[in-house]
Design a protein around this motif. Structure first.
Motif, PDB file in Angstrom:
ATOM      1  N   SER A  63       0.290  -1.623  -1.829  1.00 57.82           N
ATOM      2  CA  SER A  63       1.379  -2.596  -1.858  1.00 57.82           C
ATOM      3  C   SER A  63       1.022  -3.804  -1.006  1.00 57.82           C
ATOM      4  O   SER A  63       0.929  -3.719   0.210  1.00 57.82           O
ATOM      5  N   ASN A  64       0.825  -4.919  -1.664  1.00 54.99           N
ATOM      6  CA  ASN A  64       0.585  -6.153  -0.918  1.00 54.99           C
ATOM      7  C   ASN A  64       1.883  -6.709  -0.349  1.00 54.99           C
ATOM      8  O   ASN A  64       1.865  -7.543   0.536  1.00 54.99           O
ATOM      9  N   GLU A  65       3.018  -6.236  -0.842  1.00 53.72           N
ATOM     10  CA  GLU A  65       4.313  -6.634  -0.296  1.00 53.72           C
ATOM     11  C   GLU A  65       4.649  -5.819   0.942  1.00 53.72           C
ATOM     12  O   GLU A  65       5.349  -6.287   1.827  1.00 53.72           O
ATOM     13  N   GLY A  66       4.175  -4.583   1.004  1.00 54.60           N
ATOM     14  CA  GLY A  66       4.528  -3.710   2.109  1.00 54.60           C
ATOM     15  C   GLY A  66       3.400  -3.463   3.098  1.00 54.60           C
ATOM     16  O   GLY A  66       3.565  -2.741   4.066  1.00 54.60           O
ATOM     17  N   SER A  67       2.235  -4.041   2.853  1.00 55.01           N
ATOM     18  CA  SER A  67       1.098  -3.845   3.757  1.00 55.01           C
ATOM     19  C   SER A  67       0.896  -5.088   4.604  1.00 55.01           C
ATOM     20  O   SER A  67       1.082  -6.203   4.129  1.00 55.01           O
ATOM     21  N   THR A  68       0.500  -4.862   5.836  1.00 58.01           N
ATOM     22  CA  THR A  68       0.260  -6.007   6.726  1.00 58.01           C
ATOM     23  C   THR A  68      -1.227  -6.181   7.022  1.00 58.01           C
ATOM     24  O   THR A  68      -1.600  -7.046   7.782  1.00 58.01           O
ATOM     25  N   VAL A  69      -2.061  -5.360   6.403  1.00 56.87           N
ATOM     26  CA  VAL A  69      -3.490  -5.449   6.652  1.00 56.87           C
ATOM     27  C   VAL A  69      -4.188  -5.893   5.377  1.00 56.87           C
ATOM     28  O   VAL A  69      -4.307  -5.125   4.446  1.00 56.87           O
ATOM     29  N   GLY A  70      -4.617  -7.134   5.331  1.00 60.94           N
ATOM     30  CA  GLY A  70      -5.370  -7.632   4.188  1.00 60.94           C
ATOM     31  C   GLY A  70      -4.571  -7.639   2.901  1.00 60.94           C
ATOM     32  O   GLY A  70      -3.383  -7.370   2.881  1.00 60.94           O
ATOM     33  N   GLN A  71      -5.238  -7.940   1.840  1.00 62.78           N
ATOM     34  CA  GLN A  71      -4.624  -7.952   0.524  1.00 62.78           C
ATOM     35  C   GLN A  71      -5.495  -7.128  -0.427  1.00 62.78           C
ATOM     36  O   GLN A  71      -6.105  -7.645  -1.348  1.00 62.78           O
ATOM     37  N   ALA A  72      -5.545  -5.842  -0.162  1.00 62.56           N
ATOM     38  CA  ALA A  72      -6.376  -4.947  -0.970  1.00 62.56           C
ATOM     39  C   ALA A  72      -5.877  -4.884  -2.404  1.00 62.56           C
ATOM     40  O   ALA A  72      -4.692  -5.041  -2.667  1.00 62.56           O
TER      41      ALA A  72
END
Length: 149
Positions: A63-72
């Motif tokens: 989840s790029n909306e819920g992750s704060t590390v990079g944009q995997a």
């Protein structure tokens, strides 16, 4: 009562095993061995503290909306990592189940699949709940809008 596992006590214990499959094993291997192990736990420990459980496989989605590390774009552990999550009345009930003669050989068969060894962490539930029904959601939204003004 928990919305996730019926009859799970609010002071119960949740355990989490993280399994990363060795390259020579498949998800089918994991499913087969975990199914046999879980059937054993249900059969021999439902009356001694086991409440329920589930197994979740890493889908690869990040989840790029819920992750704060990079944009995997995709998890490198897609299809290789699983969580075995169980619910118990007490931690001692859980520990007793692991000392069971019927459990240990089956548990070892699951561990044989793991490249990461095993560390099982026990958690206390701080919050649990199911989604609102559409009507409950509408009422909650109206109440928030009214009190926000």
């Amino acid at each position: 009562m928990s919305g996730l596992i019926p009859n799970f006590p609010m002071d119960g214990v949740v355990t989490v095993n993280r399994v990363i499959l060795k390259p020579q094993y498949t998800v089918d291997d994991l499913e087969e061995r975990v199914a046999v192990l879980c059937e054993n736990v249900k059969t021999y420990h439902s009356e001694t503290g086991f409440v329920g459980g589930f197994v979740a496989l890493n889908s690869g989605n990040v989840s790029n909306e819920g992750s704060t590390v990079g944009q995997a774009v995709e998890s490198p552990l897609k299809g290789k990592e699983a969580l075995i999550i169980t619910f118990w009345n007490t931690f001692e009930d859980h520990e007793r189940s692991h000392r069971s003669e019927t459990f240990q050989p089956l548990f070892q068969e699951v561990l044989d699949l793991c490249e990461n060894g095993n560390e099982e962490i026990a958690y206390e539930v701080l919050w649990s709940g199911a989604a609102y029904t559409p009507e409950e959601a509408r009422v909650a939204q109206e109440a928030k809008a009214q009190h926000a003004a």
